[in-house]
Design an enzyme around this catalytic site. Structure first.
Site, PDB file in Angstrom:
ATOM      1  N   GLU A 195      -5.635   5.655  -4.290  1.00 55.05           N
ATOM      2  CA  GLU A 195      -5.082   5.620  -6.300  1.00 55.05           C
ATOM      3  C   GLU A 195      -6.585   5.464  -6.624  1.00 55.05           C
ATOM      4  O   GLU A 195      -6.495   4.143  -6.692  1.00 55.05           O
ATOM      5  CB  GLU A 195      -3.983   4.585  -6.313  1.00 55.05           C
ATOM      6  CG  GLU A 195      -2.668   5.624  -5.462  1.00 55.05           C
ATOM      7  CD  GLU A 195      -1.285   4.217  -6.911  1.00 55.05           C
ATOM      8  OE1 GLU A 195      -1.785   3.137  -7.024  1.00 55.05           O
ATOM      9  OE2 GLU A 195      -0.607   5.089  -6.784  1.00 55.05           O
ATOM     10  N   GLU A 354       3.989   9.746  -3.538  1.00 55.40           N
ATOM     11  CA  GLU A 354       5.328   7.827  -3.493  1.00 55.40           C
ATOM     12  C   GLU A 354       6.093   8.165  -3.928  1.00 55.40           C
ATOM     13  O   GLU A 354       6.087   8.866  -5.341  1.00 55.40           O
ATOM     14  CB  GLU A 354       4.106   6.944  -3.997  1.00 55.40           C
ATOM     15  CG  GLU A 354       3.243   6.485  -2.671  1.00 55.40           C
ATOM     16  CD  GLU A 354       2.106   5.764  -3.203  1.00 55.40           C
ATOM     17  OE1 GLU A 354       2.568   5.139  -3.739  1.00 55.40           O
ATOM     18  OE2 GLU A 354       1.222   5.263  -2.232  1.00 55.40           O
TER      19      GLU A 354
HETATM   20  C1  GLA Z   1       0.598   2.520  -5.170  1.00 56.39           C
HETATM   21  C2  GLA Z   1       0.277   2.267  -3.583  1.00 56.39           C
HETATM   22  C3  GLA Z   1       1.296   2.173  -2.725  1.00 56.39           C
HETATM   23  C4  GLA Z   1       2.166   0.705  -3.898  1.00 56.39           C
HETATM   24  C5  GLA Z   1       3.132   1.329  -4.172  1.00 56.39           C
HETATM   25  C6  GLA Z   1       4.160   0.396  -5.425  1.00 56.39           C
HETATM   26  O1  GLA Z   1       1.292   3.463  -6.025  1.00 56.39           O
HETATM   27  O2  GLA Z   1      -0.559   3.637  -3.858  1.00 56.39           O
HETATM   28  O3  GLA Z   1       0.581   1.194  -1.710  1.00 56.39           O
HETATM   29  O4  GLA Z   1       1.743  -0.060  -3.640  1.00 56.39           O
HETATM   30  O5  GLA Z   1       1.718   1.423  -6.287  1.00 56.39           O
HETATM   31  O6  GLA Z   1       4.695   0.985  -6.317  1.00 56.39           O
END
Ligand code: GLA
Ligand code: ZN
Length: 723
Positions: A195, A354
């Site tokens: 991210e 994710e």
């Molecule tokens: C993000 C991060 C993950 C985790 C999630 C939690 O997407 O990439 O590492 O922290 O949030 O929702």
């Protein structure tokens, strides 16, 4: 005739043999962009897996002292139908416990054991969080805040994108990973950092910004002064060295500066990301590369960054159960997000990298996903063009910040839980949908959503506090969504020729070439619909002189606008459709009302109130073979529905309003269409299928025709073959 089981087998066989295009990683620039009517090959993202991916982030390094748990993980993954996990997202301090002290044996072991059990690996680079020894040795790697204060060691996603030694250190660890695991049979993808986001205001970043501006303005400070209009408030610069990034307490009043700083941030982040990617392109050119995007993250222009990636992936965490709307509203908003991601590379599926099987730990109120909603959310991603359903996280961490974040395996450690059961169910369904992989949605309609325009609108001083640009793009999408009409979400720099209808809400900032693309599109028969706030400023945020919409668009829309009114949230006005508009009634309008002076445009609706009552609110202009529609005010849903419906009917785009609470998408591959129906209500819904809509249900293995019955929270996927 529908499609029988035998044909199903035939397709299965065909899938093994024909029309595969494996994504060429090194050659993204040369890859074909999708165009309506062009015969598409299947773009199988991961031929080694050759299934829709199911799995997610896995952190075995947190459990190295519990071999029993690691063993159990593999057993449970297989039970849940997991075929892929992401490793190493934040593993730096375990990989390298102090400078040059490496420990990879555990990863060797985990990757091997996963592979032996049929589970593939997406391997991440660890740059998203730095070990303490590294920050101690290299404090300049830590980010500097707007107030000029350097961060202390801690949390994550907080490195300087510029500092050369940090980049070198990341290249070093990436090279070790590439060399050690590049040939591992289980490896299918590199996942760059995590991210990417945020901004650094250190001296190095400031200097790099000045150099960026020097190149952009041809080393000519007067050119910059002119484009930024710095004579206002006596803000002229004498040299590039005088320019500081916009920060509170400093210079924030020059819109050109603010916009160029945002552009620079994207450029510098992309430059950083390319640095990481280059290692893998050198050592493992056949392994594709991605990074996980974050929805409509305001800080980075994903249209620019995506060009450097082989595959688009993103992290989706909608608030499914709110106290404001229905489930279908969240579904529409999430479908918009998927469409943004899908449209970044329209010739291949994207990845849901994710998502969470239940609740996250960072929404203001973290409600459990109700039974059945997890399945809907996963099927929706696939319906929208994802070839993966990945979770954060496989197993809950025992301590620290995310110990209460949802996961497939809870602290309870059991697999007879509701959540595990739902994940297992999704795993089974994804197997049934195997043949869908590589097919892609296609759209003859596009909505322009442009990051630079977003930045410029947010930064403009005037009108009302809330401009709600992304919300308006979403709202338009939602209207199309209710009609079951697919829309691509594109930047204003994209070629418009593949589309029949293009919607450009609130396109305040025009980039060079937009006018040409718009007029060419309409001249050749396209329908373009724009709104209030169109074409006020150029790419430097300088207002167009001689009337809006500027940049030469007045001819296309056949009008100019003289004033724009802002309404209080408690106020509204009306727009009464004319008889010959073939639309009916008075629709409510809110927030913004432009006073329009038609040149060649025909009025479709007039304002009903205030001193501009009786003047045009909505118009249409014939331009060449096409039409340019102009909505001078923010039209509420009922009016927008009529307008969108009319545009689609005139263009011959067929649509059927879906039953309330039902979502529909189609993924295409040659003559095969996979039609997804999702019911977000608890009641049974019926969808009438036309003669050409009958087909074979991949989930229920039966012919479907006549009336399709979707149970409460039900999903169906119908394969249709078009002759
Ligand atoms: C993000 C991060 C993950 C985790 C999630 C939690 O997407 O990439 O590492 O922290 O949030 O929702
Ligand atoms: Zn910096």
């Amino acid at each position: 005739m529908g499609i029988g089981l035998k044909e199903n087998d035939d397709i299965e066989r065909k899938l093994q043999n024909e029309s595969f295009s494996v994504i060429e990683c090194g050659n993204i620039a040369g890859s074909q962009q999708y165009a309506v009517g062009v015969k598409m090959k299947r773009s199988i993202l991961f031929p080694k897996v050759n299934e829709i991916l199911h799995g997610g982030d896995y952190n075995p390094e947190q459990w190295l002292d519990r071999p029993d748990i690691l063993e159990e993980d593999i057993r449970l993954m297989k039970k849940a139908g997991v075929n892929t996990v992401t490793l190493g997202v934040f593993s730096w301090s375990v990989y390298e416990s102090s400078e040059g002290n490496y420990h990879f044996e555990w990863l060797d072991d985990v990757m091997d054991r996963l592979w032996e059990n049929g589970i593939f690996t997406i391997l991440a680079t660890p740059s998203g969080a730095r070990p303490a020894w590294l920050d101690q040795a290299m404090p300049q790697a830590m980010r500097v805040s707007q107030m000029g204060i350097r961060n202390r060691h801690g949390v994550r996603h907080n490195h300087c994108m510029t500092f050369p030694l940090y980049r070198e250190k990341v290249r070093e660890i990436n090279t070790i990973l590439a060399k050690r695991y590049g040939n591992h049979p289980g490896l299918i993808l590199w996942h760059i950092s995590n991210e990417l986001g945020g901004v650094c205001y250190c001296d190095l970043c400031e200097k790099k910004f000045q150099d960026y501006l020097k190149r952009k303005y041809h080393d000519n400070i007067q050119e910059l002064n002119q484009e930024w209009w710095t004579t206002f408030w006596s803000h002229r610069y004498n040299s590039f060295e005088q320019i500081e990034p916009p920060v509170p307490g400093g210079e924030t009043s020059i819109h050109g500066l603010n916009l160029d700083w945002k552009r620079f941030t994207t450029w510098n982040m992309t430059d950083y990301m390319k640095d990481e990617i280059a290692v893998f392109k050198k050592w493992t050119p056949d392994i594709p590369v991605t990074t996980n995007f974050m929805r409509l993250y305001e800080g980075l222009d994903y249209h620019k960054m995506s060009k450097e990636l082989d595959i688009i992936s993103w992290d989706s965490y909608p608030d499914w159960h709110t106290d404001k709307g229905e489930l279908i509203d969240t579904a529409a908003a999430t479908a918009f997000d998927h469409s943004v991601m899908r449209s970044l590379k329209r010739d291949r599926p994207f990845m849901l990298m994710e998502s969470v099987p239940s609740q996250v730990n960072w929404h203001p109120y973290n409600k459990l996903k109700r039974p059945g909603v997890h399945n809907l959310s996963c099927m929706q991603a696939v319906a929208c063009g994802s070839d993966t359903v990945q979770y954060f996280q496989w197993r809950k961490s025992r301590g620290s910040y995310e110990q209460h974040h949802g996961a497939v395996i809870d602290h309870l450690g059991r697999c007879d839980t509701r959540i595990f059961g739902e994940v297992e169910e999704v795993g089974k369904k994804l197997k049934l949908l195997k043949e869908v992989q590589g097919s892609i949605p296609k759209a003859s309609t596009a909505i322009i959503f442009d990051w630079e325009n977003w930045w410029a609108i947010n930064d403009m001083a005037g009108l009302s506090v809330e401009k709600n640009y992304p919300q308006e793009c979403r709202r338009l999408y939602q209207i199309l969504f209710c009609y079951g009409i697919e829309a691509d979400i594109i930047s204003q720099e994209e070629d418009l020729t593949p589309y029949k209808a293009v919607f450009a809400p609130m396109l305040y900032l025009l980039k060079p070439g937009t006018k040409e693309r718009f007029s060419h599109f309409v001249e050749k028969g396209g329908y373009l619909a724009a709104t209030y706030l169109t074409g006020y400023v150029n790419e430097h945020t300088l207002c167009y002189l001689g009337g809006f919409p500027g940049g030469g668009l007045k001819d296309v829309f056949g009008l100019y606008t003289e004033e724009i009114d802002s309404l209080y949230p408690s106020e509204s006005n009306g727009a009464a459709f004319t008889e010959d508009s073939e639309m009916h009634g008075v629709c409510r309008i809110r927030d913004f009302c432009e006073i329009i002076k038609p040149l060649t445009a025909r009025t479709l609706a007039y304002y009903t109130e205030d001193f501009y009552q009786g003047t045009p609110a909505i118009t249409v202009n014939t331009f060449g073979a096409g039409k340019a529609w102009y909505l001078g005010a923010r039209v509420e849903d009922s009016g927008l529905e009529q307008l969108v419906g009319k545009i689609m009917c005139e263009l011959g785009i067929t649509f059927k309003k879906l039953p309330h609470g039902v979502e529909k998408h189609i993924r295409y591959h040659d003559r095969v269409e996979y039609v997804f129906y999702l019911n977000y209500t608890t009641e049974e819904k019926e969808v009438c299928l036309g003669d050409d809509e009958k087909g074979f249900s991949l989930l229920y293995h039966k012919l479907v025709f006549g009336t399709l019955r979707l149970k409460g929270f039900g999903v169906d996927v119908i394969r249709q073959e078009k002759r």
